[in-house]
Design a protein around this motif. Structure first.
Motif, mmCIF file in Angstrom:
data_model
loop_
_atom_site.group_PDB
_atom_site.id
_atom_site.type_symbol
_atom_site.label_atom_id
_atom_site.label_comp_id
_atom_site.label_asym_id
_atom_site.label_seq_id
_atom_site.Cartn_x
_atom_site.Cartn_y
_atom_site.Cartn_z
ATOM 1 N N GLU B 172 38.690 4.239 130.223
ATOM 2 C CA GLU B 172 37.784 3.183 129.784
ATOM 3 C C GLU B 172 38.504 1.830 129.834
ATOM 4 O O GLU B 172 37.998 0.849 130.351
ATOM 5 C CB GLU B 172 37.358 3.481 128.358
ATOM 6 N N ASN B 173 39.699 1.834 129.298
ATOM 7 C CA ASN B 173 40.502 0.633 129.208
ATOM 8 C C ASN B 173 40.864 0.073 130.579
ATOM 9 O O ASN B 173 41.006 -1.118 130.772
ATOM 10 C CB ASN B 173 41.775 0.978 128.433
ATOM 11 N N ALA B 174 41.027 0.987 131.541
ATOM 12 C CA ALA B 174 41.382 0.554 132.889
ATOM 13 C C ALA B 174 40.156 0.040 133.641
ATOM 14 O O ALA B 174 40.275 -0.493 134.738
ATOM 15 C CB ALA B 174 42.017 1.703 133.655
ATOM 16 N N GLY B 175 38.975 0.237 133.057
ATOM 17 C CA GLY B 175 37.763 -0.244 133.709
ATOM 18 C C GLY B 175 37.173 0.719 134.722
ATOM 19 O O GLY B 175 36.427 0.307 135.605
ATOM 20 N N VAL B 176 37.490 2.004 134.588
ATOM 21 C CA VAL B 176 36.879 2.989 135.480
ATOM 22 C C VAL B 176 35.405 3.117 135.105
ATOM 23 O O VAL B 176 35.083 3.362 133.946
ATOM 24 C CB VAL B 176 37.584 4.369 135.337
ATOM 25 N N PRO B 177 34.486 2.912 136.067
ATOM 26 C CA PRO B 177 33.057 2.975 135.748
ATOM 27 C C PRO B 177 32.672 4.372 135.214
ATOM 28 O O PRO B 177 33.228 5.380 135.671
ATOM 29 C CB PRO B 177 32.365 2.699 137.073
ATOM 30 N N GLN B 178 31.724 4.379 134.277
ATOM 31 C CA GLN B 178 31.335 5.601 133.589
ATOM 32 C C GLN B 178 31.008 6.755 134.550
ATOM 33 O O GLN B 178 31.405 7.893 134.316
ATOM 34 C CB GLN B 178 30.120 5.299 132.696
ATOM 35 N N HIS B 179 30.315 6.442 135.651
ATOM 36 C CA HIS B 179 29.880 7.527 136.529
ATOM 37 C C HIS B 179 31.034 8.122 137.338
ATOM 38 O O HIS B 179 30.878 9.156 137.972
ATOM 39 C CB HIS B 179 28.742 7.062 137.448
ATOM 40 N N LEU B 180 32.206 7.465 137.319
ATOM 41 C CA LEU B 180 33.352 8.006 138.064
ATOM 42 C C LEU B 180 34.361 8.717 137.154
ATOM 43 O O LEU B 180 35.332 9.302 137.636
ATOM 44 C CB LEU B 180 34.068 6.889 138.825
ATOM 45 N N VAL B 181 34.105 8.669 135.832
ATOM 46 C CA VAL B 181 35.059 9.246 134.887
ATOM 47 C C VAL B 181 35.324 10.717 135.194
ATOM 48 O O VAL B 181 36.458 11.191 135.175
ATOM 49 C CB VAL B 181 34.556 9.057 133.433
ATOM 50 N N LYS B 182 34.262 11.444 135.530
ATOM 51 C CA LYS B 182 34.388 12.871 135.798
ATOM 52 C C LYS B 182 35.340 13.122 136.976
ATOM 53 O O LYS B 182 36.211 13.981 136.913
ATOM 54 C CB LYS B 182 33.005 13.446 136.104
ATOM 55 N N GLU B 183 35.141 12.359 138.055
ATOM 56 C CA GLU B 183 36.007 12.499 139.229
ATOM 57 C C GLU B 183 37.459 12.207 138.851
ATOM 58 O O GLU B 183 38.379 12.930 139.262
ATOM 59 C CB GLU B 183 35.532 11.531 140.320
ATOM 60 N N PHE B 184 37.690 11.166 138.052
ATOM 61 C CA PHE B 184 39.056 10.808 137.668
ATOM 62 C C PHE B 184 39.701 11.891 136.817
ATOM 63 O O PHE B 184 40.874 12.217 136.995
ATOM 64 C CB PHE B 184 39.068 9.458 136.931
ATOM 65 N N LYS B 185 38.922 12.440 135.889
ATOM 66 C CA LYS B 185 39.486 13.486 135.042
ATOM 67 C C LYS B 185 39.839 14.717 135.870
ATOM 68 O O LYS B 185 40.822 15.393 135.613
ATOM 69 C CB LYS B 185 38.506 13.832 133.918
ATOM 70 N N TRP B 186 39.023 14.977 136.878
ATOM 71 C CA TRP B 186 39.296 16.117 137.751
ATOM 72 C C TRP B 186 40.618 15.908 138.494
ATOM 73 O O TRP B 186 41.439 16.812 138.577
ATOM 74 C CB TRP B 186 38.138 16.289 138.742
ATOM 75 N N LEU B 187 40.833 14.689 139.003
ATOM 76 C CA LEU B 187 42.093 14.390 139.690
ATOM 77 C C LEU B 187 43.272 14.502 138.726
ATOM 78 O O LEU B 187 44.340 15.005 139.081
ATOM 79 C CB LEU B 187 42.053 12.984 140.304
ATOM 80 N N MET B 188 43.073 14.041 137.479
ATOM 81 C CA MET B 188 44.143 14.128 136.479
ATOM 82 C C MET B 188 44.489 15.577 136.181
ATOM 83 O O MET B 188 45.656 15.942 136.088
ATOM 84 C CB MET B 188 43.694 13.466 135.180
ATOM 85 N N ALA B 189 43.451 16.394 136.022
ATOM 86 C CA ALA B 189 43.676 17.792 135.668
ATOM 87 C C ALA B 189 44.431 18.516 136.778
ATOM 88 O O ALA B 189 45.147 19.477 136.526
ATOM 89 C CB ALA B 189 42.342 18.484 135.387
ATOM 90 N N ARG B 190 44.267 18.073 138.021
ATOM 91 C CA ARG B 190 44.983 18.684 139.148
ATOM 92 C C ARG B 190 46.328 18.019 139.402
ATOM 93 O O ARG B 190 47.028 18.379 140.342
ATOM 94 C CB ARG B 190 44.145 18.581 140.422
ATOM 95 N N LYS B 191 46.662 17.023 138.590
ATOM 96 C CA LYS B 191 47.879 16.246 138.778
ATOM 97 C C LYS B 191 47.933 15.635 140.174
ATOM 98 O O LYS B 191 48.999 15.485 140.764
ATOM 99 C CB LYS B 191 49.132 17.096 138.531
ATOM 100 N N ASP B 192 46.768 15.328 140.738
ATOM 101 C CA ASP B 192 46.736 14.741 142.071
ATOM 102 C C ASP B 192 46.904 13.232 141.927
ATOM 103 O O ASP B 192 45.961 12.459 142.071
ATOM 104 C CB ASP B 192 45.414 15.087 142.765
ATOM 105 N N TYR B 193 48.135 12.821 141.625
ATOM 106 C CA TYR B 193 48.395 11.421 141.322
ATOM 107 C C TYR B 193 48.290 10.543 142.564
ATOM 108 O O TYR B 193 48.026 9.353 142.469
ATOM 109 C CB TYR B 193 49.763 11.259 140.654
#
Lengths: 223, 391
Positions: B172-193
């Motif tokens: 949220e703080n980084a300004g990731v739009p709400q509809h992309l949060v899911k995609e970002f969390k998925w990348l985080m969970a896979r450690k796909d930095y």
């Protein structure tokens, strides 16, 4: 299974040879390590490593189940297998592109204003070693195609009428040219990746993390 | 392949559990029952089938086994026990004083395609602590999970703790739009930095924010990483989340359990379900977690009882994979000879002394009985009255 050895899965062939070179640069033991010999297990008990040599498509399987803690594998294979693993480092070698390719004449036939219109290929047959990638790509375009899974020499399929088009990885494009095929669409590009088992990464963190950092450094320095 | 009519097949993803294995599992469950009960938890037994409507909000539609009942309504086999328990608590126990402590054992069903180590029917043991927010409840859930894994006999294990509120705050703080949060969390969970960094620069998000996210995600360890994380967070809500984790850690430390846990902010578990602390248990040598849980403050609200909750489930089948094998329990005595009533009476007398006793119901000769005993590992033969010898 000697549990004290850290197991790394490496692919056979060219990708494997490049992986071995990279591991060597990162200071891992690689003396006598070959990815194209009949030997499939290489133990370095002194240094605490074990390498296993597998078919590239099997690497995600070994890592997903935890039989190997780490693995080196192409992003293309990861996309096809969709394993539940951590994708830690882009190793930057083994570059290739996923493309949709057609025979030259058919490629001309779907051109609209100088651009290929893939929708003209709706309900056609596509041969691929990567059925999941192919399916996903065409579905994302709202298209339906019949995917025919082959295990190799995909470029043969359109020449003998098995399929109208192919989805395959290309690195130089030579094979396509030799078979009078033209790439009409790029799906994505891929390079080799370092993947880790989810549990091994967390349980063996203190052993893996320095190794991962060294690999990152080597890759970052253009290694 | 021609189907072999002599072989009875079972569907993919289910397992036969034979006596030796069943005994191990029963033993494990009994010791876990004792543990949960001693922490004040009571058992609850939800049904296997629920209305599909009620399960679909907490599970992926394609993972649910669906059936149609005679009136045409769609049913589903429970994909976990937490959702049915939430419904039961909201409908039957809503007047009970809070918090409510419950434990369960049961099978759950998920249509899984290729996940490693997961059957389509699997067994879970778990607890739900309902009606309590805050670090006390979080600490209790994690402590009980650590105790349960220890009691089960897993030699080498660790429990990793994350906090999804922190992840949400970062994005949220980084300004990731709400509809992309899911995609970002998925990348985080896979450690796909790699992909994470690419996506953030594509979106034109500030580089410092991206670096902060990557730094927090790469933290891993004990109390010291909470100090490091403190320096990276910016909002009061995120700071509170970290202070809460410190409180949980202190509670675990007091119990002598701090060595079994570590913090790792890339642990996200189920992306939309959890609302606060999350944790996973890992055993050495097994490629997938043996336990998972966390805070799910929104689930009970869906059933009309808006109270917070935290809980965890142990994968019983996975635990069995890492536990040492057990000797099969022996039968102490086989009784032969005499008349059937005499054998039955004698057997009962011995059973009252605590022995496991088999009664011969086939009128075996002594030799036949001896052969039977060696095959079955029965300790002692008792012979009543006269027994016919083999001619």
């Amino acid at each position: 299974m000697p549990s004290n050895l850290l197991t790394i899965a490496l692919p056979k062939g060219k990708l494997g040879a490049e992986a071995v070179a990279l591991l060597g640069q990162a200071g891992l033991p690689t003396e006598g390590l070959e990815t194209d010999s009949r030997q499939l297990l290489f133990d370095y008990p002194q240094e605490g490593y074990r390498y296993i040599i597998c078919r590239p498509t099997d690497i995600p399987v070994y890592v997903d189940h935890g039989a190997a803690a780490l693995g080196v594998v192409g992003k293309d294979t990861i996309e096809e297998a969709e394993p539940d693993v951590f994708e830690l480092v882009d190793l930057k070698f083994g570059f290739c592109r996923f493309v949709v390719a057609l025979p030259e004449a058919e490629a001309q036939a779907i051109m609209v204003d100088g651009k290929p219109d893939l929708r003209k290929l709706n309900h056609k047959r596509v041969a691929s070693k990567f059925p999941r990638v192919a399916e996903k790509y065409f579905t994302s375009l709202g298209m339906q195609v019949e995917v025919i899974k082959l295990h190799g020499n995909i470029e043969l399929a359109p020449r003998v009428g098995l399929a109208e088009m192919i989805v395959d990885i290309v690195s130089t494009g030579r094979t396509l040219k030799e078979n009078q095929l033209v790439a009409v669409s790029d799906i994505f590009s891929a390079t080799a990746r370092l993947i880790a088992n989810r549990v091994a990464y967390r349980m063996e963190y203190h052993r893996l993390e320095p190794l991962i950092q060294r690999l990152k450094q080597v890759v970052g320095n253009g290694g | 392949m021609v189907p072999n009519p002599a072989v009875w097949q079972i569907p993919t993803g289910v397992r036969d559990v034979l006596p030796k294995e069943a005994q191990r599992r029963r033993c494990l469950e009994e010791s876990l029952c004792g543990l949960f009960a001693s922490w004040g938890y009571r058992e609850i037994i939800p049904p296997s089938l629920e209305y599909y409507e009620q399960l679909k909000s907490s599970s992926a539609e394609e993972q649910l086994y669906k059936l149609i009942d005679p009136s045409g309504r769609i049913l589903a086999l429970r994909p976990d026990l937490t959702t049915p328990i939430a419904r039961m608590v909201a409908t039957h126990l809503s007047n009970d004083p809070l918090p409510i402590r419950l434990y369960y054992f049961g099978n759950a069903f998920r249509y899984e395609v290729t996940q490693a180590g997961r059957q389509r029917e699997f067994h879970q043991a778990g607890v739900e602590l309902i009606g309590a927010a805050g670090t006390g409840a979080d600490a209790e859930a994690i402590a009980l999970a650590v105790e349960a894994i220890t009691l089960a006999g897993v030699a080498d294990f660790q429990v990793g703790i994350g906090q999804v509120a922190l992840t949400h705050g970062l994005l949220e703080n980084a300004g990731v739009p709400q509809h992309l949060v899911k995609e970002f969390k998925w990348l985080m969970a896979r450690k796909d930095y790699v992909a994470l960094e690419n996506r953030m620069s594509q979106l034109g998000l500030p580089r410092e924010r991206t670096q902060e996210i990557l730094e927090i995600l790469s933290l891993r360890g004990g109390l010291e990483v909470l100090l490091e994380a403190r320096a990276l967070v910016r909002t009061p809500a995120m700071l509170r989340a970290i202070e809460d984790l410190e409180a949980v850690y202190q509670a675990l430390e007091a119990l002598g359990l701090a060595k079994a846990v570590f913090f790792d902010f890339s642990i996200l578990r189920d992306l939309d379900y959890y609302t606060g602390i999350v944790f996973e248990g890992y055993a050495a040598g097994l490629g997938y977690p043996i336990c998972g849980g966390g805070r799910y403050d929104r689930l009970l609200g869906k059933f009309g009882l808006d109270v917070p909750a935290v809980g965890f489930a142990l994968g019983v089948d996975r635990l069995m994979q890492v536990l040492p094998s057990m000797d099969e329990e022996k039968i102490d005595v086989l009784i032969i000879g005499g008349s059937l009533p005499e054998r039955l009476v004698e057997a009962n007398r011995l059973r009252q002394q605590g022995l496991a006793v088999e009664v011969d119901i086939l009128e075996l000769s002594r030799e036949e009985a001896m052969r039977y005993m060696t095959g079955k590992q029965i300790g002692q033969l008792i012979e009543l009255g006269e027994v016919g010898e083999d001619a």
